[in-house]
Design an enzyme around this catalytic site. Structure first.
Site, PDB file in Angstrom:
ATOM      1  N   CYS A  31       0.831  -1.211   0.000  1.00  0.00           N
ATOM      2  CA  CYS A  31       0.000   0.000   0.000  1.00  0.00           C
ATOM      3  C   CYS A  31       0.868   1.264   0.000  1.00  0.00           C
ATOM      4  O   CYS A  31       1.524   1.569   0.999  1.00  0.00           O
ATOM      5  CB  CYS A  31      -0.913  -0.035   1.224  1.00  0.00           C
ATOM      6  SG  CYS A  31      -1.794   1.497   1.554  1.00  0.00           S
ATOM      7  N   CYS A  34      -0.024   3.901   2.648  1.00  0.00           N
ATOM      8  CA  CYS A  34       0.370   3.397   3.974  1.00  0.00           C
ATOM      9  C   CYS A  34       1.841   3.721   4.234  1.00  0.00           C
ATOM     10  O   CYS A  34       2.210   4.125   5.339  1.00  0.00           O
ATOM     11  CB  CYS A  34       0.168   1.888   4.065  1.00  0.00           C
ATOM     12  SG  CYS A  34      -1.535   1.344   3.850  1.00  0.00           S
TER      13      CYS A  34
END
Length: 106
Positions: A31, A34
């Site tokens: 991600c 993230c």
């Protein structure tokens, strides 16, 4: 205190039973957003040591906790206080915005 890796097995102990508020970051290795907020959360965990704990839950390795919390997209951030989720937000944000959200919530 650096961020703490939390698993399905340790979630209750590390998060729900914590003496101080816990910011939980649901994330995954793949991600991009993230990874963008990771350094900011590390810094906040150091700067706010004693006031908060920052816990990271890898959703790929710990799907049960993510499912129980209704996480559908990542990064998903929750603040737990006294064993209860009191606030949450989704998506990446700058460090200042994360800090404001945490301070307003706790």
């Amino acid at each position: 205190m650096a961020t703490v890796a939390v698993t399905d097995d340790t979630f209750d102990t590390e998060v729900k039973n914590s003496d101080i508020p816990v910011v939980v970051d649901f994330w995954a290795e793949w991600c991009g957003p993230c990874k963008q907020i990771g350094p900011a959360l590390e810094e906040l965990s150091e700067e706010m040591q004693g006031k908060i704990k920052v816990a990271k839950v890898d959703v790929d390795q710990n799907p049960n906790t993510a499912a129980a919390m209704g996480v559908r997209g990542i990064p998903a951030l929750f603040i737990f206080k006294d064993g209860q989720a009191i606030s949450n937000r989704a998506g990446a944000a700058p460090k200042a915005a994360l800090q404001n959200w945490i301070e307003e919530s706790i």
